[in-house]
Structures are given as C-alpha cells and as structure tokens.
Enzyme design. Structure first.
Site, PDB file in Angstrom:
ATOM      1  N   ARG A 167      53.112  39.963 166.339  1.00 17.36           N
ATOM      2  CA  ARG A 167      52.843  41.208 167.065  1.00 17.36           C
ATOM      3  C   ARG A 167      51.740  41.959 166.341  1.00 17.36           C
ATOM      4  O   ARG A 167      51.576  41.835 165.119  1.00 17.36           O
ATOM      5  CB  ARG A 167      54.102  42.084 167.115  1.00 17.36           C
ATOM      6  N   HIS A 224      46.403  37.927 173.661  1.00 19.24           N
ATOM      7  CA  HIS A 224      47.865  37.720 173.736  1.00 19.24           C
ATOM      8  C   HIS A 224      48.208  36.606 174.730  1.00 19.24           C
ATOM      9  O   HIS A 224      48.990  36.805 175.659  1.00 19.24           O
ATOM     10  CB  HIS A 224      48.584  39.032 174.111  1.00 19.24           C
TER      11      HIS A 224
HETATM   12  P1  NAP Z   1      63.037  33.522 166.184  1.00 17.51           P
HETATM   13  O1  NAP Z   1      63.525  32.193 166.644  1.00 17.51           O
HETATM   14  O2  NAP Z   1      63.962  34.678 166.258  1.00 17.51           O
HETATM   15  O3  NAP Z   1      62.561  33.314 164.656  1.00 17.51           O
HETATM   16  C1  NAP Z   1      62.207  34.383 163.827  1.00 17.51           C
HETATM   17  C2  NAP Z   1      61.956  33.854 162.415  1.00 17.51           C
HETATM   18  O4  NAP Z   1      61.504  34.928 161.594  1.00 17.51           O
HETATM   19  C3  NAP Z   1      63.228  33.302 161.758  1.00 17.51           C
HETATM   20  O5  NAP Z   1      62.915  32.175 160.986  1.00 17.51           O
HETATM   21  C4  NAP Z   1      63.669  34.450 160.859  1.00 17.51           C
HETATM   22  O6  NAP Z   1      64.384  34.052 159.704  1.00 17.51           O
HETATM   23  C5  NAP Z   1      62.313  35.000 160.437  1.00 17.51           C
HETATM   24  N1  NAP Z   1      62.449  36.374 159.970  1.00 17.51           N
HETATM   25  C6  NAP Z   1      62.885  37.465 160.658  1.00 17.51           C
HETATM   26  N2  NAP Z   1      62.873  38.554 159.867  1.00 17.51           N
HETATM   27  C7  NAP Z   1      62.443  38.142 158.654  1.00 17.51           C
HETATM   28  C8  NAP Z   1      62.232  38.794 157.414  1.00 17.51           C
HETATM   29  N3  NAP Z   1      62.494  40.109 157.233  1.00 17.51           N
HETATM   30  N4  NAP Z   1      61.783  38.058 156.369  1.00 17.51           N
HETATM   31  C9  NAP Z   1      61.548  36.728 156.519  1.00 17.51           C
HETATM   32  N5  NAP Z   1      61.716  36.051 157.675  1.00 17.51           N
HETATM   33  C10 NAP Z   1      62.164  36.749 158.721  1.00 17.51           C
HETATM   34  O7  NAP Z   1      61.721  33.925 166.937  1.00 17.51           O
HETATM   35  P2  NAP Z   1      60.694  32.991 167.759  1.00 17.51           P
HETATM   36  O8  NAP Z   1      61.248  32.649 169.085  1.00 17.51           O
HETATM   37  O9  NAP Z   1      60.238  31.893 166.873  1.00 17.51           O
HETATM   38  O10 NAP Z   1      59.509  34.045 168.008  1.00 17.51           O
HETATM   39  C11 NAP Z   1      58.881  34.704 166.925  1.00 17.51           C
HETATM   40  C12 NAP Z   1      57.961  35.807 167.428  1.00 17.51           C
HETATM   41  O11 NAP Z   1      56.785  35.245 167.998  1.00 17.51           O
HETATM   42  C13 NAP Z   1      58.506  36.677 168.567  1.00 17.51           C
HETATM   43  O12 NAP Z   1      59.403  37.658 168.093  1.00 17.51           O
HETATM   44  C14 NAP Z   1      57.238  37.280 169.121  1.00 17.51           C
HETATM   45  O13 NAP Z   1      56.930  38.485 168.435  1.00 17.51           O
HETATM   46  C15 NAP Z   1      56.164  36.233 168.804  1.00 17.51           C
HETATM   47  N6  NAP Z   1      55.641  35.585 170.018  1.00 17.51           N
HETATM   48  C16 NAP Z   1      54.319  35.727 170.311  1.00 17.51           C
HETATM   49  C17 NAP Z   1      53.795  35.106 171.424  1.00 17.51           C
HETATM   50  C18 NAP Z   1      52.327  35.184 171.755  1.00 17.51           C
HETATM   51  O14 NAP Z   1      51.924  34.718 172.817  1.00 17.51           O
HETATM   52  N7  NAP Z   1      51.501  35.701 170.871  1.00 17.51           N
HETATM   53  C19 NAP Z   1      54.627  34.347 172.264  1.00 17.51           C
HETATM   54  C20 NAP Z   1      55.964  34.233 171.940  1.00 17.51           C
HETATM   55  C21 NAP Z   1      56.464  34.860 170.812  1.00 17.51           C
HETATM   56  P3  NAP Z   1      65.824  33.325 159.829  1.00 17.51           P
HETATM   57  O15 NAP Z   1      65.521  31.951 160.372  1.00 17.51           O
HETATM   58  O16 NAP Z   1      66.317  33.287 158.444  1.00 17.51           O
HETATM   59  O17 NAP Z   1      66.644  34.161 160.778  1.00 17.51           O
HETATM   60  C1  GLV Z   2      55.290  36.994 173.889  1.00 18.85           C
HETATM   61  O1  GLV Z   2      54.594  37.632 173.213  1.00 18.85           O
HETATM   62  C2  GLV Z   2      56.683  36.738 173.652  1.00 18.85           C
HETATM   63  O2  GLV Z   2      57.303  37.406 172.807  1.00 18.85           O
HETATM   64  O3  GLV Z   2      57.230  35.853 174.346  1.00 18.85           O
END
Ligand code: NAP
Ligand code: GLV
Length: 323
Positions: free
Chosen positions: A238, A286
């Site tokens: 983000r 994005h």
């Molecule tokens: P997720 O499955 O919830 O994974 C989050 C990861 O971050 C986990 O490994 C978690 O650790 C780690 N984490 C959270 N807080 C932390 C902290 N304080 N210190 C260290 N590690 C921490 O999320 P996801 O589905 O992979 O998505 C991640 C993010 O990508 C979304 O929240 C969104 O902001 C972004 N995103 C962007 C796009 C885009 O198009 N740019 C698209 C989709 C998503 P644990 O494994 O230990 O819980």
């Molecule tokens: C996009 O940014 C998502 O969080 O899926």
C-alpha cells in the site's frame, strides 16, 4: 449444475456494493452472471437498508456499513482490508472476509517477477536502445547472484517467493511469525529481531505486507539504510507503507538505485507529484494484480452460505490482528 452458493433452496440474499471511489457496475454485472436475478444494489439509493444481507466493499463511504441493521457479512473485494478498517464506524462484530484467489496470486507473481527482472537485467535501457535503433548490451547478470527479499510471506508473498526461486533468484522472506515448509530455495526470517539480518541480504526488496498500524511507514530512511547499497525497492503493498519524502533522498545518495511503485498514499497519483518525473522511479497505477469479478461474486456468496450454516470461511479476517 452444482450450486456452491447454496442459493437454490433459499431466498436469494440482497447485496449492496459500496465504494466511495469506483463505479461498482462491473461487479453488479458479475453477480448477475453468477446468480441470475439476485438483488444487487449500488449507488446513492440502496432502497430499504434492512433488506441488505451482504456489503461488498472497496473504500466504502464511512458510516454506511453501520447503517445496515441486518448485515451478515462484510466482504472486501480485495486481498487488503485496510480500506475497511479506515471506517471508524466499521461494524466489527460482523464477519469480514477478504479475497484469496489463485488468479490474483498468479497476477502478482507475474508483476513482481517482471519488476525484479526489468531492473536487474536493465530492460528499460533496452526499450530506449530499441527505440533508437542501437545494438547495445547491458551486463548479463545471473539471477543466482541477485538476492530478492519479500517483506510479507502471506498468500501473495509466498507465491512470489516461489516464482522468483524457480527463476533462480536467491530468495528470502520476512513475516511476523516463523514459517515452516517454505518453498525450496526460500529462506525465512521473522519478527523485529530478524529484520536487520533479512534486510542486509535484499538487493531487491519487495513489500507485500498488509497495511496495519505496525507496518505503516515501514519503508523509510532508516530501513533503506539497512539494505545493501544500491538496492531496488518494489512496493506492491500500500502507498502508506512508504514514507514518500524519504524515497528521493535515498535515490540521490545512491543508497537505493531504483524504485518500482504500484501503490501510493494518494491514488490516482497527482499529475504534479515528483515521482512521475524521476527516471529512477517506475510508477504503475495499482494494477499489480486483479481478481476476476465473477470470482469476487462467487466467493461472496459462498462465504455467506457457509456463515449461514454456522461455518467459518477460510477468507475470514482476524480483526484483532488487523489483516
Ligand atoms: P496475507 O496473506 O494476509 O499475508 C500478509 C503477510 O504479512 C503475512 O506473512 C504476515 O505475517 C505478514 N505481516 C503482517 N504484519 C506483519 C508485521 N508487523 N511484521 C512482519 N510481517 C507481517 O496477505 P496477502 O494476501 O499476501 O496480501 C498482502 C497485501 O498485498 C494486501 O494486504 C494488500 O495490501 C497488497 N495487495 C496489493 C495488490 C496490488 O495490486 N498492488 C493486490 C493485492 C494485494 P504472518 O504470516 O506471520 O501472519
Ligand atoms: C488490491 O490492492 C488488493 O488488496 O487486492
């Protein structure tokens, strides 16, 4: 035809599509394809608010969810839920689900692999050489000699780590909790105690953290100073993970060599923003990944059906944890 939404025998739910920033018509069309005849409402007039069972959201207008007296499910149309937590009146007692989807993970793998390769192999120089008709080589450096670190080893971070390791990059990841069974070729680090060790081996750092109070401003001058000199920053998390004012000074000093950014504190990035004119910064709007709108519709209906049966959807968010 099977009906994973369980709606053939029940009253079809009423869905509200809430966003203060985008037009939700595309999602209304998707619900109609997945569940023909379903009552989907969006825009300023939602009709009788007590009809609404589910709200599917992307930056919902603050206070709107709290006005829905029979809400059974708040569904993020994204992986992230920071846009919902930003609503001070979010009904925290209502189950909240996010999207977890293999096509979303595939899109992120493709974007992050591109971001790493384009900088590591000097591809932007080839775009310029090709346009100018010049046969010009950039150094051909093996992936094996380049270390990529992924902050956030969740659904998307793990998928990217595996993809980059398959290409041959040296991959490491950092998460809040320790990870067992990481993909082959991926080294895990976790927690604040192991952050410095993780950062010291990131020639490219990819941010795939969720936005929470702990991770806001994670990408800052102090963190950049702990990366190897000349590191490349990729932010696909983000915009608020990055302290924007710290980026160009780090590029000026040579501590960072380049940044590939897909998310910004203000979106769309204003036309006057200094990042646009900086050749060391590659801006994308994005688009790192998207989820097919029919997948969003289907997951929403499946989550609701499961909740109504007393089950627990896999995509249910732990609001206390914040992601
Ligand atoms: P997720 O499955 O919830 O994974 C989050 C990861 O971050 C986990 O490994 C978690 O650790 C780690 N984490 C959270 N807080 C932390 C902290 N304080 N210190 C260290 N590690 C921490 O999320 P996801 O589905 O992979 O998505 C991640 C993010 O990508 C979304 O929240 C969104 O902001 C972004 N995103 C962007 C796009 C885009 O198009 N740019 C698209 C989709 C998503 P644990 O494994 O230990 O819980
Ligand atoms: C996009 O940014 C998502 O969080 O899926």
């Amino acid at each position: 035809m099977d009906d994973p939404t369980g709606m053939t025998t029940k009253k079809k739910p009423t869905i509200a599509l809430l966003s203060a920033v985008i037009n939700m018509q595309y999602l209304a069309d998707a619900f109609e394809q997945v569940a023909p005849g379903i009552d989907v409402r969006h825009g300023a007039d939602l009709g009788a608010l007590e009809d609404i069972d589910v709200a599917v959201c992307w930056f919902p207008p603050h206070g709107r969810l709290a006005q829905l007296p029979r809400l059974q499910l708040t569904q993020s149309l994204a992986a992230g839920i920071d846009h919902l937590l930003a609503d001070p009146d979010l009904p925290r007692g209502t189950p909240l689900c996010r999207i977890v989807d293999s096509t979303m993970a595939a899109g992120m793998k493709a974007y992050v692999s591109w971001a790493v390769v384009q900088q590591h192999r000097g591809m932007r120089a080839y775009v310029a050489s090709s346009a100018a008709g010049r046969w010009e080589e950039q150094p051909v450096v093996s992936p094996r000699s380049h270390r990529v670190g992924i902050a956030g080893l969740g659904t998307l971070g793990l998928a990217c780590a595996e993809a980059l390791a398959t290409i041959g990059y040296q991959v490491r990841g950092w998460s809040r909790t320790a990870k067992a069974d990481l993909p082959e070729g991926v080294t895990g680090f976790h927690g604040a105690d192991q952050l410095d060790e993780f950062l010291s081996g990131c020639d490219t750092l990819v941010c795939l953290l969720p936005l929470t109070p702990e991770t806001k401003g994670f990408l800052n001058a102090s963190l950049f100073a702990r990366l190897p000199r000349g590191a490349h920053l990729v932010n696909v998390g983000r915009g608020d993970h990055l302290v924007e004012a710290d980026l160009q000074p780090a590029l000026d000093s040579g501590q960072l060599s380049a940044a590939t950014l897909d998310a910004f504190s203000q979106e769309p990035l204003p036309a006057t923003h200094p990042f646009w004119a900086d050749p060391r910064i590659l801006v994308t709007p994005h688009i790192a990944t998207r989820t097919d709108s029919r997948v969003i519709a289907r997951q929403t209906l499946e989550n609701l059906a499961l909740l109504q049966q007393g089950g627990r959807p896999a995509q249910l968010v732990d609001l206390a944890r914040g992601y």
